[in-house]
Design a protein around this motif. Structure first.
Motif, short mmCIF file in Angstrom:
data_model
loop_
_atom_site.label_atom_id
_atom_site.label_comp_id
_atom_site.label_asym_id
_atom_site.label_seq_id
_atom_site.Cartn_x
_atom_site.Cartn_y
_atom_site.Cartn_z
N PRO A 61 -7.73 -6.63 -4.80
CA PRO A 61 -7.65 -5.79 -3.60
C PRO A 61 -6.35 -5.03 -3.42
N HIS A 62 -5.31 -5.41 -4.16
CA HIS A 62 -3.99 -4.81 -3.92
C HIS A 62 -3.78 -3.64 -4.86
N ALA A 63 -4.25 -2.46 -4.43
CA ALA A 63 -4.28 -1.30 -5.31
C ALA A 63 -3.04 -0.43 -5.21
N GLY A 64 -2.26 -0.61 -4.17
CA GLY A 64 -1.12 0.26 -3.96
C GLY A 64 -1.43 1.40 -3.01
N ASP A 65 -2.71 1.69 -2.83
CA ASP A 65 -3.15 2.71 -1.88
C ASP A 65 -4.63 2.47 -1.58
N ALA A 66 -5.02 2.68 -0.34
CA ALA A 66 -6.38 2.36 0.09
C ALA A 66 -7.44 3.19 -0.63
N GLU A 67 -7.07 4.39 -1.13
CA GLU A 67 -8.05 5.27 -1.75
C GLU A 67 -8.04 5.20 -3.27
N THR A 68 -7.25 4.32 -3.83
CA THR A 68 -7.16 4.22 -5.29
C THR A 68 -8.35 3.44 -5.83
N HIS A 69 -8.97 3.97 -6.91
CA HIS A 69 -10.11 3.25 -7.48
C HIS A 69 -9.63 2.04 -8.26
N ARG A 70 -10.54 1.07 -8.43
CA ARG A 70 -10.23 -0.17 -9.12
C ARG A 70 -11.08 -0.30 -10.38
N GLY B 155 0.80 -1.22 0.00
CA GLY B 155 0.00 0.00 0.00
C GLY B 155 0.83 1.27 0.00
N SER B 156 2.03 1.19 -0.59
CA SER B 156 2.96 2.32 -0.55
C SER B 156 3.03 3.09 -1.86
N GLY B 157 2.07 2.85 -2.75
CA GLY B 157 2.14 3.45 -4.07
C GLY B 157 2.17 4.97 -4.06
N PHE C 126 10.16 5.46 -1.95
CA PHE C 126 11.39 6.16 -2.29
C PHE C 126 12.50 5.17 -2.62
N GLY C 127 12.54 4.05 -1.91
CA GLY C 127 13.52 3.01 -2.23
C GLY C 127 13.32 2.46 -3.62
N ASN C 128 12.06 2.29 -4.03
CA ASN C 128 11.77 1.82 -5.38
C ASN C 128 12.27 2.82 -6.42
N ARG C 129 12.09 4.10 -6.15
CA ARG C 129 12.57 5.12 -7.08
C ARG C 129 14.09 5.10 -7.19
N THR D 149 10.42 11.79 4.12
CA THR D 149 10.57 12.41 5.44
C THR D 149 10.09 11.44 6.51
N PRO D 150 10.55 11.60 7.75
CA PRO D 150 10.13 10.67 8.81
C PRO D 150 8.61 10.60 8.98
N GLU D 151 7.91 11.72 8.72
CA GLU D 151 6.46 11.74 8.89
C GLU D 151 5.75 10.82 7.89
N MET D 152 6.41 10.48 6.80
CA MET D 152 5.80 9.65 5.76
C MET D 152 5.83 8.18 6.13
N GLY D 153 6.61 7.82 7.14
CA GLY D 153 6.62 6.45 7.64
C GLY D 153 7.17 5.43 6.66
N ILE D 154 6.78 4.19 6.89
CA ILE D 154 7.30 3.07 6.11
C ILE D 154 6.88 3.16 4.64
N HIS D 155 5.69 3.69 4.37
CA HIS D 155 5.22 3.77 2.98
C HIS D 155 6.12 4.69 2.15
#
Length: 387
Positions: free
Chosen positions: A268-277, A55-57, A86-89, A75-81
């Motif tokens: 169900p695996h959209a990359g983000d909870a608010e992403t439409h399918r 869910g880190s898209g 950023f690691g993927n980039r 930034t630290p506020e962005m957490g693990i996602h």
């Protein structure tokens, strides 16, 4: 006899780091870099899968910067996602480095004579011209003055590595548009299909490195340049069937991979909870994807039967085993994930298999299309390294 600039197998030993990285003649370093490019592109699919499945898209919610307030890094506020995205980039820069190394590794073999800066830049923009270019005319005049890249026996290797290089910024832009469109599933499809195309180009490149320099040409029924080639210029028995199955394979592979992304876009695996399918029925999308896989499998088994009956090149045995093993793996993982609610670790295993499948399938249909064509066989035979 080989020309003065034709490498001879096993005789060239680089003496400096520069010659090792950019050899003047073929060395195993070129083969290693070819494999590195293929693996790096598969790793990028694996990394992208981790981004989506965690869910880190939108961990970095902007592009090309990471955040909408202008930060290039997480930034630290962005957490693990944020860290995952950023690691993927950052892996894109690893892919750039690996591909540049592969490009430079083959450059001296493609152009044994030193290129002028204009020739080199022209080659980077449009690729090397095929050796079939007619003698004389404006092209020959420009070439004689170093204004365009010279004709090369291995222009196809240059052009394949160039496509792999150009594909990276194109892929980055498509990924950026995906972020702008908040992970629209059609953009995710485009992003994945480009990755699959890059792996297929790497597979074709690997085939040709092995064919020209590593001895597989003999198992393909080709003889080195400068030797008597006998019937090399002629296609094998029932070559029209080989070629037809090759093109059918290309169409089916593209279709089944496309439907795989559509199936994912309904899941169900959209990359983000608010992403439409996608609004498609996920069961029917899955069945269509599975049907295409089984049709492709049937075409591969049909080719296997014809390969045995017609006595086609022995090398096809290796390609067929590679494809069938990967198909078997994908079938087991795919059905297991479907009947167990799509756990993320199984979905990731399926994604890994899809990258390897793109490599295996491209290796098979490249051989089908090249070895079934008299013109392609003749050209390939002319590029085989003499021993």
């Amino acid at each position: 006899m080989p020309t003065p600039h034709t490498p001879t197998a096993g005789t060239y030993q680089p003496t400096t780091l520069g010659e090792h990285l950019i050899p003047r003649h073929y060395t195993r370093w070129i083969k290693k870099t070819a494999w590195a490019v293929a693996i790096a592109n598969i790793v990028l699919i694996i990394s992208g899968g981790i981004v989506r499945l965690t869910g880190s898209g939108l961990g970095c919610d902007a592009w090309p910067r990471c955040t909408s307030d202008g930060s290039w890094t997480t930034t630290p506020e962005m957490g693990i996602h944020g860290m995952v995205e950023f690691g993927n980039r950052l892996l894109t820069f690893v892919l750039v480095a690996v591909t540049v190394i592969a490009f430079l590794a083959v450059l001296g073999v493609v152009f044994p004579k030193r290129l002028s800066p204009i020739s080199f830049l022209w080659g980077l923009l449009v690729g090397a011209r095929p050796e079939a270019y007619k003698a004389g005319g404006l092209g020959a005049w420009l070439e004689s003055r170093g204004l365009v890249a010279p004709r090369s026996r291995y222009s196809d290797l240059f052009n394949l590595t160039l496509l792999l290089l150009w594909g990276i910024p194109v892929q980055a832009v498509v990924g950026g548009i995906s972020v702008w469109l908040r992970l629209n599933p059609w953009m995710i499809t485009a992003h994945y299909m480009l990755s699959a195309l890059m792996i297929m180009l790497a597979g074709i490149y690997l085939n040709r490195v092995y064919r020209y320099f590593e001895g597989t040409a003999a198992r393909e029924g080709l003889s080195p340049a400068g030797q008597s080639r006998g019937e090399d210029a002629y296609a094998p028995a029932s070559a029209h069937l080989m070629r037809a199955l090759g093109w059918i394979g290309v169409v089916l592979v593209v279709a089944l991979m496309f439907m795989g992304t559509v199936t994912t876009g309904t899941g169900p695996h959209a990359g983000d909870a608010e992403t439409h399918r996608h609004a498609f029925n996920p069961v029917w999308a899955t069945r269509m994807h599975g049907t295409l896989v089984w049709v492709y499998c049937a075409s591969v088994l049909g080719f296997f039967v014809l390969w045995k009956q017609k006595g086609w090149a022995p090398i096809f045995g290796k390609s067929l085993v590679f494809v069938l093993v990967v198909l078997g793996y994908q079938a087991v993982v795919g059905y297991t994930q479907y009947f167990n609610g799509l756990p993320i670790w199984l979905v990731e295993m399926h994604l890994i298999g899809s990258g390897i499948f793109a490599l295996a399938a491209s290796s098979l249909f490249e051989r089908q299309l090249v070895l079934s064509s008299p013109a392609a066989r003749e050209k390939a035979a002319g590029r085989v390294l003499t021993s």
